[in-house]
Enzyme design. Structure first.
Site, PDB file in Angstrom:
ATOM      1  N   SER D  47      20.309  56.327  56.466  1.00 29.40           N
ATOM      2  CA  SER D  47      19.501  57.385  55.863  1.00 29.40           C
ATOM      3  C   SER D  47      18.210  56.764  55.356  1.00 29.40           C
ATOM      4  CB  SER D  47      20.260  58.064  54.726  1.00 29.40           C
ATOM      5  OG  SER D  47      19.543  59.208  54.293  1.00 29.40           O
ATOM      6  N   GLU D  48      17.084  57.446  55.609  1.00 26.55           N
ATOM      7  CA  GLU D  48      15.774  56.850  55.325  1.00 26.55           C
ATOM      8  C   GLU D  48      15.603  56.477  53.861  1.00 26.55           C
ATOM      9  OE1 GLU D  48      13.473  60.141  56.739  1.00 26.55           O
ATOM     10  OE2 GLU D  48      13.095  60.943  54.754  1.00 26.55           O
ATOM     11  N   ASN D  49      16.366  57.136  52.983  1.00 30.49           N
ATOM     12  CA  ASN D  49      16.241  56.842  51.561  1.00 30.49           C
ATOM     13  C   ASN D  49      17.069  55.638  51.120  1.00 30.49           C
ATOM     14  OD1 ASN D  49      18.239  58.806  52.266  1.00 30.49           O
ATOM     15  ND2 ASN D  49      18.601  59.211  50.100  1.00 30.49           N
TER      16      ASN D  49
END
Lengths: 228, 215, 228, 215
Positions: D47-49
């Protein structure tokens, strides 16, 4: 099941090919994957480009590769050491190419490769011999040199512990180049003192997530060599 | 003329490092500065190989070759110290997060050019390490060196003849006979030892000097 | 003695000036330093440039600054949210400038600032509206866009715990922009749930070394707001 | 003609994700793919976060707003997962460490151009997030979308009319009626559903198609 564990250094290095570029972590004795480099010496690949902070000292490791004339080029920041006679001999004979890179540029060029950047403007080395012939530019009143990424076919690094997904933690200043080289090589091979169960490493404290590591080998380091 | 010893120079440099400073001490003589940091100041030492909060050498029995300084000597970690990788370590330098670095030098020019990595001698194997990164990155670059070579030439020069490490980067030069502030305006003498006159110092160095000595 | 602890958010923000650029960490609700941003709202500085992944939603935080017309410019990747009406109103009225940046370019430009680089060539955004007018270059057969560092006068970030030297650890995905913003701002102010004794944080697990943090404030987060 | 549901499309995409792949699922419909990953394959979701090893949604009582996906929905962390900062997260994408990303789209061109961030409509507030980084960085970019708009226009187009996210980046397009491989050579049909002929599919899309359907 994802299982990046290898039984031996020999197996983990089976596909290192002639002409390969190989990053080797370490600063002083700390973080040098001695047993993997020993296995590379045995493995036989030649015409190598070695990317490391040093160019080898003494009779083993990178120095042994030098002695055997298996290194075509070294990219490093500090080739001159107490016992770097094998490098010096090859260098003076014109048998090995040296690309001397300021240590921080070495780090940021390795990082640029890992992060998919095309090039970076760095202030380090501007106006010196080490930026001769390179593109420069004034940005916001300061002079910078354009430097390109350094990537590699293989990275040999050393962690304290790992798991079958390739997650790694390191030990003290042995961390040094390991995490950034892991990101910049097509195939990163990590030797670790211990392989633990998945989930055992604290997800907040994992330094190198497994995505950057292809192979993990448990190797018991010999009693630490005295640093040159 | 009385010249300062290396230890005296190191002690003098240490006096000028303020409470709370983040400091990188170069290999060789600058490492001595650590021995003279005032006990009542909390100063955080950085080592390029990924250490903040470096402490003194350990007792021999506690030597750990995974915990060494840039000169490859065993050190310790203070409470509050941290480890990080080479990318972050050199971001600390290049990104001007280090307040002061202390380096040795072959030559320093009156405008703060630094030559400390390579004599340029034919056949010399060049090696640069982190010198160029520190030179361009630290907020202040202090150089510690004897003012004169063993053969009597000034190492403070109008223009460096040795290959450069960085341009206009040295802010202060600590020598065995005087302390100089360097910058685009040239060299200002801010402290002298051993009873030299400014004229004698100019004669020794062969460079124009301005006095900012206390009246 | 180095002591970066502040008693209150108000004191930690005392010198935020009109016209300042301010980074604010967070992705969704995670890692947003809500209490520091609330204190910024109270503090009164105006004509601000806000650098954050979003442009504020609802009625508090960045949205409150928007509503009060105290934001001159926003640099972000995703200004459009469920309740970003205050941003939208100002934007449509031409009262706030928007610099829209792909999220990864936002990250790497912030990293470039922290690492003292002058500019970087990134592949992201090439051939799109977001690279219009920017310098491009083909490197090794691939097209890149030249992007410049984003730095700030202040960074407001949120950690899980800190100490008086400013060392920080984070919590899960609340880490996001915190570590890289801490490196890119002249004055980084961290709110943490807990301040611990020096030496209590594991030196192997510290994510942000204290050198990047100027001020640490212990603030008890309100029960987590529901994310937009 | 029988069209695939979103769930059927997600299940079809999931079949093509191999054991050991590092995968980023875009927000919206692509998130559904996670529900159909074969239980006998170990696949790592990013996940990009700042999450690797993302697991399914937690039971309501265990919701943790510090552990969310890119769509801001609560998730869990699998054993072997790790957290990292945004710099490292986007280095994973940009540096081609992610094997596959799955994205939605407004339009995809036959040569793999992607338009999925902005309609370009006057007055629309633009927002890009991580779409451009994923588009240029992942080793393979899969797009999942209905082939036709609600008003009957093909979303597989000769040239995108919406603003681009990336050029020539989509490698495979999964739609409700067919699957295409895209590249400099144009669009190859590799799978069809619902009994269409290639000629009918060409008529629907208005773009030239080559068949690579199994004989």
């Amino acid at each position: 099941m994802i299982d990046k564990r290898y039984e031996s250094a020999r197996e983990a290095l089976h596909d290192v090919f002639d002409g390969a570029s190989i990053m080797i972590s370490g600063f002083g004795d700390a973080g040098v994957p001695h047993e993997l480099v020993d296995a590379l010496v045995d493995q036989g690949a030649t015409d190598l480009t070695v990317i490391s902070n040093n160019a080898g000292g003494g009779e083993i490791g990178i120095a042994a590769l030098m002695k055997m004339k298996r290194v075509r080029k070294v990219i490093c920041s500090f080739p001159r050491m107490a016992a770097s006679h094998h490098f010096e001999e090859r260098y003076r004979a014109g048998e090995v190419e040296l690309e001397l890179v300021p240590q921080g540029n070495l780090a940021c060029r390795i990082q640029a490769a890992g992060a998919g950047l095309g090039a970076v403007f760095t202030p380090t080395g501007y106006g010196t011999l080490l930026s001769e012939g390179k593109e420069t530019r004034e940005i916001d009143g300061r002079m910078y040199v354009l430097e390109y990424p350094i990537k590699a076919d293989f990275a040999l690094i050393k962690g304290l512990a790992g798991d079958r997904w390739g997650n790694l933690i390191y030990r003290k200043a042995a961390r040094n180049f390991g995490p950034i080289m892991a990101m910049a090589a097509a195939t990163t091979i990590a030797q670790v003192s211990d392989i633990v169960e998945l989930g055992h490493l604290d997800p907040e404290a994992i330094v190198t997530p497994g995505i950057f590591v292809k192979r993990v080998v448990r190797l018991t380091p010999a009693a630490s060599a005295i640093s040159a | 003329m009385q010249r300062m010893t290396r230890e005296q120079m190191a002690a003098r440099v240490a006096q000028d490092i303020p409470e709370g400073a983040y400091v990188n001490l170069g290999i060789g003589v600058p490492t001595l500065v650590a021995n003279f940091l005032p006990a009542d100041r909390e100063i955080v030492l950085q080592s390029e190989n990924g250490i903040l909060g470096m402490g003194p050498a350990p007792a021999e029995a506690e030597t750990d070759w995974d915990l060494i300084n840039a000169g490859k000597q065993p050190v310790t970690l203070l409470a509050g110290g941290a480890f990080f990788h080479h990318g972050d370590s050199f971001a600390m330098m290049r990104g001007s997060h280090i307040d002061i670095c202390v380096l040795g030098a072959f030559q320093v020019s009156v405008t703060g050019d630094l030559a400390n990595w390579h004599t340029g001698a034919p056949g010399a194997i060049p090696a640069v390490g982190g010198a160029m990164d520190l030179a361009v990155g630290a907020k202040q670059v202090f150089v510690m060196m004897d003012l004169m070579t063993k053969t009597g030439e000034s190492k403070l020069v109008p223009i460096c003849s040795y290959p450069l490490t960085g341009i206009g980067c040295v802010t202060r030069l600590y020598t065995d006979v005087a302390i100089f502030e360097l910058g685009p305006q040239g060299a200002d003498v801010i402290e002298m030892h051993g009873g030299l006159s400014l004229a004698e110092l100019e004669a020794m160095t062969g460079v124009p000097l301005r006095s900012r000595l206390p009246a």
